[in-house]
Design a protein around this motif. Structure first.
Motif, short mmCIF file in Angstrom:
data_model
loop_
_atom_site.label_atom_id
_atom_site.label_comp_id
_atom_site.label_asym_id
_atom_site.label_seq_id
_atom_site.Cartn_x
_atom_site.Cartn_y
_atom_site.Cartn_z
N GLY A 47 42.42 -39.12 9.28
CA GLY A 47 43.42 -38.02 9.11
C GLY A 47 43.65 -37.53 7.86
N LYS A 48 43.20 -38.23 6.92
CA LYS A 48 43.57 -37.96 5.60
C LYS A 48 43.06 -36.60 4.98
N GLY A 49 41.80 -36.45 5.45
CA GLY A 49 41.47 -35.02 4.93
C GLY A 49 42.30 -33.77 5.42
N GLU A 50 42.68 -33.92 6.64
CA GLU A 50 43.61 -32.87 7.47
C GLU A 50 44.76 -32.79 6.48
N ILE A 51 45.55 -33.91 6.30
CA ILE A 51 46.87 -34.19 5.67
C ILE A 51 46.71 -33.42 4.15
N LEU A 52 45.84 -34.02 3.51
CA LEU A 52 45.52 -33.48 2.16
C LEU A 52 45.23 -31.90 2.16
N THR A 222 48.71 -33.39 -4.16
CA THR A 222 48.51 -34.07 -3.17
C THR A 222 48.90 -35.55 -3.72
N PRO A 223 48.98 -36.48 -2.77
CA PRO A 223 49.14 -37.87 -2.92
C PRO A 223 47.82 -38.61 -3.79
N ASP A 224 46.81 -37.83 -3.54
CA ASP A 224 45.41 -38.28 -4.08
C ASP A 224 45.28 -37.93 -5.80
N SER A 225 46.04 -36.59 -6.05
CA SER A 225 45.96 -36.28 -7.17
C SER A 225 47.19 -36.10 -7.91
N SER A 226 48.27 -36.88 -7.43
CA SER A 226 49.36 -37.03 -8.02
C SER A 226 50.26 -38.31 -7.86
N ARG A 227 51.02 -38.68 -8.42
CA ARG A 227 51.96 -39.94 -8.12
C ARG A 227 53.44 -39.29 -7.80
N PHE A 228 53.64 -39.62 -6.38
CA PHE A 228 55.06 -39.27 -5.88
C PHE A 228 56.05 -40.38 -5.78
N PHE A 243 53.78 -42.50 -2.83
CA PHE A 243 53.28 -42.03 -1.50
C PHE A 243 51.86 -41.51 -1.69
N ASP A 244 50.84 -42.64 -1.58
CA ASP A 244 49.76 -42.50 -1.93
C ASP A 244 48.78 -43.78 -1.36
N VAL A 275 48.05 -44.25 5.69
CA VAL A 275 48.13 -43.27 6.52
C VAL A 275 49.59 -42.52 6.73
N ASP A 276 50.38 -43.46 7.05
CA ASP A 276 51.82 -43.15 7.07
C ASP A 276 52.62 -42.70 5.89
N LYS A 277 52.24 -42.88 4.84
CA LYS A 277 52.61 -42.64 3.57
C LYS A 277 52.24 -41.17 3.40
N TYR A 278 50.97 -40.99 3.42
CA TYR A 278 50.42 -39.44 3.24
C TYR A 278 51.24 -38.58 4.24
#
Length: 287
Positions: A47-52, A222-228, A243-244, A275-278
């Motif tokens: 589900g990561k692709g959909e969330i991002l 996104t949590p992939d391109s950023s640090r939240f 959150f990544d 997944v839960d954090k994303y």
């Protein structure tokens, strides 16, 4: 398993696949692949692709007043057979074909990661002097633009000075990229604070359209391109949980892996926590 897409694939990155539509447009599909330490892991994040994609699409809309973005206004149903479109509509967008700017545009609002290492060694980040006495997670006096060179898949990006950035893309374009990147970050960071999230740092991707207009592209905040960081867990002097993919990065660090491909298999519970954090980041930002 995702059905084959009936378009010509033109690029496969760490996370995204690009397909040719025509001379002006392409289809960008966010997969469930995850890369850590520049190695793509064998285990996808369900589900990561959909969330991002949902997070990116939210930010593209939120920040559309700052600058143009890569959206064409078309949907996947405009460019694919219905059966294919239905399967990927949550993880794919139709975007303009742009000429990418050959740098990573990183903006930092807080001190951590490679920036903290630079600061401890030199008192600077990418050649920018910072006040003395800052700690891990200290908020910087103002957001700073710290570009890096763009690496090929599997290679590491390298921090560069602003002067090197000017040499790579030209003074005028460098100035515009810096100004827009800081403006995007500042607006997003102010919004995220109202949702309980600190955006520590982020990376933007820019391209030029056919008329040479600077355009925001790829993914945004996104949590992939950023640090939240969650405001509730933030304390200066500590490294707040993010959150990544930090759960996976931490597990890999402790596994004894040498950070060369192939990566070890990641346990199911670590994948689920990721997944839960994303999903938590998506829910907090968009609700």
């Amino acid at each position: 398993m995702m059905q084959q897409i009936s378009l010509n694939k033109i690029y496969s990155g760490k996370v995204r696949d690009l397909y040719e539509i025509d001379a002006d447009r392409m289809l960008m599909v966010a997969t469930d692949r995850l890369s850590a330490f520049d190695v793509i892991l064998d285990d996808p994040i369900p589900g990561k692709g959909e969330i991002l994609t949902k997070i990116s699409n939210f930010w593209f809309k939120q920040l559309s007043s700052v600058m143009p973005n890569h959206f064409t206004g078309d949907t996947v149903y405009d460019v694919l057979p219905k059966a294919e479109a239905e399967q990927i509509q949550q993880r794919a967008v139709v975007c303009k074909r742009l000429t990418p700017i050959k740098i990573e545009s990183i903006v930092r609002g807080y001190l951590t990661g490679s920036g903290l290492k630079d600061y401890r060694a030199t008192g600077t980040i990418c050649g920018l002097p910072l006040p003395q006495g800052l700690q891990e997670a200290s908020k910087l006096p103002e957001p700073i633009f710290t570009p890096s060179s763009k690496a090929e898949v599997g290679d590491h990006d390298i921090n560069i000075s602003y002067q090197q950035c000017e040499q790579l893309i030209g003074k005028e374009l460098a100035a515009e990229v810096k100004q827009k990147a800081i403006e995007l970050y500042t607006q997003a960071a102010e919004y995220a604070l109202t949702k309980g999230i600190i955006i520590c740092d982020t990376k933007f991707e820019f391209g030029l359209d056919q008329d040479g207009v600077l355009t925001l592209m790829d993914e945004v905040l996104t949590p992939d391109s950023s640090r939240f960081w969650a405001i509730e867990h933030y304390r200066e002097g500590t490294n707040p949980p993010s959150f990544d993919k930090q759960f996976i990065r931490d597990w890999l660090e402790q596994s004894g892996w040498n950070k060369q491909a192939p990566a070890p298999r990641v346990p199911a519970d670590i994948i689920q926590k990721t997944v839960d954090k994303y999903r938590e980041a998506l829910d907090l930002l968009t609700k």
